[in-house]
Design an enzyme around this catalytic site. Structure first.
Site, short mmCIF file in Angstrom:
data_model
loop_
_atom_site.label_atom_id
_atom_site.label_comp_id
_atom_site.label_asym_id
_atom_site.label_seq_id
_atom_site.Cartn_x
_atom_site.Cartn_y
_atom_site.Cartn_z
N VAL A 1 0.75 -1.18 0.00
CA VAL A 1 -0.06 0.17 0.03
C VAL A 1 0.90 1.09 -0.13
CG1 VAL A 1 -1.63 1.35 1.24
CG2 VAL A 1 -1.90 -1.09 1.18
N PRO B 1 11.07 -0.16 8.79
CA PRO B 1 12.41 -1.00 8.77
C PRO B 1 12.48 -1.50 7.52
CG PRO B 1 10.76 -1.22 10.60
CD PRO B 1 10.08 -0.41 9.71
N ASP C 1 -6.72 1.99 5.72
CA ASP C 1 -7.64 0.94 6.14
C ASP C 1 -8.44 1.46 7.71
OD1 ASP C 1 -7.73 -0.96 4.45
OD2 ASP C 1 -5.91 -2.08 5.40
N GLY D 1 10.56 -4.70 5.76
CA GLY D 1 9.23 -4.76 5.33
C GLY D 1 8.85 -4.20 4.29
#
Lengths: 269, 269
Positions: A28, A48, A113, A51
């Site tokens: 996203v 980080p 979200d 990810g």
């Protein structure tokens, strides 16, 4: 006339050289990064390295507008001088806290979200040069927005971006020729530009060159009229200006005639 | 992949119960008032009664979300508690000052006709129930945006708003049935909704009723599958699902056959 509510205010937000903080670096987030780079923002990514989505990594490595910090969001100090914050991390509680900090500092924020933590939503977007189109279903159906987006993409004239660029250039030249903000002159300029757009088809606008623009201004604007395309040397065959909705009808008609004639001929033998 | 800049970030800004100040009451202002009322804002209009557009007057008289002050903008105090400012007045100098005040207070602002004093622009908009579409040419050609808008309006499926409303309702029911924010469940919900949108046509989605939604959830979601429309009792004749681009072709073909047959018959006599 009454107004039906329940919508949002659709806007084109200016981000040129504004500082946008992206918290997160996954799938996203990479979409968000692209969207703000399109708008010429200066982007800071905090996430980080573990990810990072390959696309995010690509932006970090290849764009001189992107600054990257390999760590998690740390609080207040990370928001210093920031004009907009977009978060896309899995930690719901942390997301809500970032949102609260932004609200305190009056920084516009979108938390992926979590609708209540968003000052604004994103929609499905189409980009064709200077043309941008957003389709929003106000949170009802992102996938449907995408389906509608594809339909619209299929119906946009092929050279619509050239037409828009050319009309933008013509407008800039007109402003040079008849400068000033607002007032009667502004209205006259606007009316003239509207007439050009109404007289010329998108195909014709796309073929405007420097010479024909000059002619439009000298022999058109200066004399208070709008030249037709053929008067400036820009002309497309008449059938180019047939509305695209009509083309399949004509093609169908021709096929119908051909097939029937063929059947008649075959039956006569 | 590189990103081409020069665009804006298109957004759906949430204004529900936010306070929007409109400075001015003319033609442009009345359009702005409508746009923010669509988004359920609380509107304050500051403008001498003399310059009010009939449409603005209509909103003042008929909307309980509109507060009106018959005077000019007076400064700092008028911005107290305001979430967004839209000005549409002729006084360029005054406009710029209002903008400066807003920037100081970090209130998003749009000053009609003075791009550098805008945090955001408006574009041509389409509204069809929960569906909103914005067309922006990034300031190159507002009139062209309007022409493109009309083309898009002509190609939108007739019952697109019903389809979006129904898919929104289905999504809400699904969230009740399988609650929770984010995570694996959120992804599963999203995938299922995407499958529904891919399996059902817009016409079919528009015909979803409470019973068929229930069936979709009980016999579909609960069992990890997506029912076809006819399995839930929602079915449209197959020719309803013919893509709209094909229809004129078929119509043309039929006409072609008819005309040719007619000519043959007439010539035989």
């Amino acid at each position: 006339m009454s107004v039906t509510g329940g919508g949002s205010l659709l806007l084109a937000w200016r981000l040129k050289d504004k500082r946008v903080l992206i918290v997160g670096g996954g799938d996203v987030a990479s979409g968000r990064i692209e969207a703000v780079l399109v708008a010429d923002a200066l982007v800071t990514i905090i996430s980080p390295a573990l990810g990072l989505h390959p696309q995010t990594r690509h932006f970090i490595e290849n764009s001189d507008r992107v600054t990257y910090h390999d760590r998690v969001f740390q609080g207040h100090d990370d928001l210093d001088g920031v004009d907009m914050v977009l978060t896309a991390i899995d930690d719901v509680e942390w997301s809500r806290q970032i949102c609260a900090l932004c609200r305190e500092l009056k920084i516009p924020v979108n938390v992926a979200d979590i609708p209540p933590s968003c000052d604004f939503y994103f929609g499905s977007q189409i980009r064709r040069g200077p043309l941008q189109i957003m389709i929003s279903t106000n949170g009802n159906g992102p996938k449907l927005a995408n389906i509608i987006k594809k339909r619209i993409e299929g119906t946009l004239p092929e050279n619509v971006e050239e037409a828009i660029e050319k009309i933008g250039a013509l407008r800039a030249k007109l402003r040079e020729r008849a400068p000033g903000v607002g007032g009667l002159l502004g209205k006259k300029r606007m009316r003239w530009m509207v007439s050009v757009c109404n007289t010329w088809s998108i195909d014709e606008l796309a073929r405007l060159g420097n010479d024909s623009m000059e002619k439009l201004l000298v022999e058109g604007w200066d004399k208070g009229r709008v030249l037709k395309p053929h008067e400036t040397g820009v002309a497309v065959p008449w059938w180019w200006n047939i509305p695209p909705q009509v083309t399949p009808g004509i093609a169908g008609f021709t096929c119908g005639v051909a097939v029937t004639v063929a059947i008649f001929i075959l039956r006569r033998r």
